[in-house]
Design a protein around this motif. Sequence first.
Motif, PDB file in Angstrom:
ATOM      1  N   ASP A 163      11.611  -9.252  11.782  1.00 56.29           N
ATOM      2  CA  ASP A 163      12.320  -9.424  10.506  1.00 56.29           C
ATOM      3  C   ASP A 163      13.729  -8.877  10.655  1.00 56.29           C
ATOM      4  N   LEU A 164      14.735  -9.724  10.395  1.00 62.40           N
ATOM      5  CA  LEU A 164      16.134  -9.301  10.455  1.00 62.40           C
ATOM      6  C   LEU A 164      16.846  -9.717   9.184  1.00 62.40           C
ATOM      7  N   MET A 165      17.776  -8.888   8.735  1.00 62.02           N
ATOM      8  CA  MET A 165      18.621  -9.207   7.582  1.00 62.02           C
ATOM      9  C   MET A 165      20.043  -9.501   8.051  1.00 62.02           C
ATOM     10  N   HIS A 166      20.750 -10.330   7.288  1.00 63.49           N
ATOM     11  CA  HIS A 166      22.184 -10.483   7.484  1.00 63.49           C
ATOM     12  C   HIS A 166      22.866 -10.392   6.128  1.00 63.49           C
ATOM     13  N   GLY A 167      24.189 -10.332   6.150  1.00 67.09           N
ATOM     14  CA  GLY A 167      24.921 -10.105   4.907  1.00 67.09           C
ATOM     15  C   GLY A 167      24.814  -8.658   4.464  1.00 67.09           C
ATOM     16  N   LEU A 168      24.760  -7.755   5.441  1.00 70.88           N
ATOM     17  CA  LEU A 168      24.618  -6.325   5.147  1.00 70.88           C
ATOM     18  C   LEU A 168      25.971  -5.726   4.732  1.00 70.88           C
ATOM     19  N   PRO A 169      25.965  -4.561   4.104  1.00 73.56           N
ATOM     20  CA  PRO A 169      27.227  -3.933   3.693  1.00 73.56           C
ATOM     21  C   PRO A 169      28.223  -3.847   4.850  1.00 73.56           C
ATOM     22  N   LYS A 210      28.963  -2.736  -1.221  1.00 70.82           N
ATOM     23  CA  LYS A 210      29.888  -3.855  -1.092  1.00 70.82           C
ATOM     24  C   LYS A 210      29.367  -4.796  -0.003  1.00 70.82           C
ATOM     25  N   LEU A 211      29.019  -6.004  -0.400  1.00 70.06           N
ATOM     26  CA  LEU A 211      28.472  -6.979   0.523  1.00 70.06           C
ATOM     27  C   LEU A 211      29.539  -7.982   0.938  1.00 70.06           C
ATOM     28  N   PRO A 212      29.346  -8.684   2.044  1.00 66.99           N
ATOM     29  CA  PRO A 212      30.318  -9.691   2.491  1.00 66.99           C
ATOM     30  C   PRO A 212      30.520 -10.769   1.430  1.00 66.99           C
ATOM     31  N   ASP A 213      31.736 -11.314   1.359  1.00 75.41           N
ATOM     32  CA  ASP A 213      31.998 -12.373   0.385  1.00 75.41           C
ATOM     33  C   ASP A 213      31.385 -13.690   0.869  1.00 75.41           C
ATOM     34  N   ASP A 214      31.437 -14.701   0.011  1.00 73.26           N
ATOM     35  CA  ASP A 214      30.778 -15.976   0.305  1.00 73.26           C
ATOM     36  C   ASP A 214      31.297 -16.626   1.583  1.00 73.26           C
ATOM     37  N   GLU A 215      32.598 -16.517   1.818  1.00 74.76           N
ATOM     38  CA  GLU A 215      33.182 -17.137   3.012  1.00 74.76           C
ATOM     39  C   GLU A 215      32.642 -16.486   4.285  1.00 74.76           C
TER      40      GLU A 215
END
Length: 381
Positions: A163-169, A210-215
């Motif tokens: 299990d891996l996540m992306h879009g991390l702070p 603060k998470l990465p923006d949509d782009e």
Amino acid sequence: MLALPNLSLYIHIPWCVQKCPYCDFNSHGQKGPLPEKEYIAALINDLDQELAWVQGRSLHSIFIGGGTPSLLSEAAIASLLDAIAQRITFEDDIEITMEANPGTAEAKRFAGYRQAGVNRLSLGIQSFENEKLKRLGRIHDSAQAIKAVEMAQQSGFERINLDLMHGLPNQDAQGALGDLKQAIALGPTHISWYQLTIEPNTAFASHPPKLPDDERLWDIETAGKALLKENNFNQYEISAYGLANDRARHNLNYWRFGDYLGIGCGAHGKLTQLSDNSIVRHVKVRHPKGYLEKNRPALDQSWQVDIKDRPFEYFLNRLRLFEEIPKAEYQSLTDLDPTGINEPIQQAIELGLMSDNRDCWQVTSRGHLFLNDLLDLFLVE
């Protein structure tokens, strides 16, 4: 007339060492020794109350989730699986999955879990960057995660999911791809790669990072999918990628509108009843104290899925898959004529979200990008 789909079993273990700030699952921080024997007894009693729903079927898959199931001893898992096997026949090639924490103490139990009958391990890695792991509230570090995968392989697990996540702070594409590259290098057969989202009633909801923006998220997802494809990980569901034919059988049964018994704190079940042509959903008592209370029924809520809601219920998970959707399957599992949803299907086609291939429907690449909009078309107010 409804057809009986495959039958799976979900088992919920509610305890973890500490609650992660992003987690909205029914999990409770461990305080003192776990009541292993009492909980296993409660699970078996819970299952005994569900046996009428089996209706002659064999178990297609078992999933032990949490919480952190690997806090339980090897003996506890063995006794639980033995008790289940005494009550329900297993399919010859049954998949028995267990979620596990990559911490050192839990990893030492992997061989025992394999011997008990668990044949698929899902490790909650989330990231290989120590700073990211700390931000996510994980109690393991990168070295322990790598060691855990190696120990799982040495323990005889041929099917391992990471299990891996992306879009991390503060994560950029380089960091997200670094996690994927490290995961691939370890040789798992399956990777679940999903975006971190802020859920209500979590610590992150109260104090959002603060998470990465949509782009940036788009760049991460595009590059990550390409990397997985280059390494022969086939995407068969929105966040699931498997080598060769390694697809999570238990999750596939959810996504294909199969039946599943749910036992344990807050566990959900979805079951077909042929006697009255109904589809029923169950929810068990949520808190461990209440669930372990003697003489209290484990079942907390039960309701029939209204006929008008069956299309939405069917497509809720089915649309996540990249495979075709047979119209005959829709009819057999909902007892509804496919022509009854011609209007939303036509809308989906006009919007470029689905295609109609005579005997099957297919979600388009655009449909997977706008999955919520597609699903809303089947929602009856």
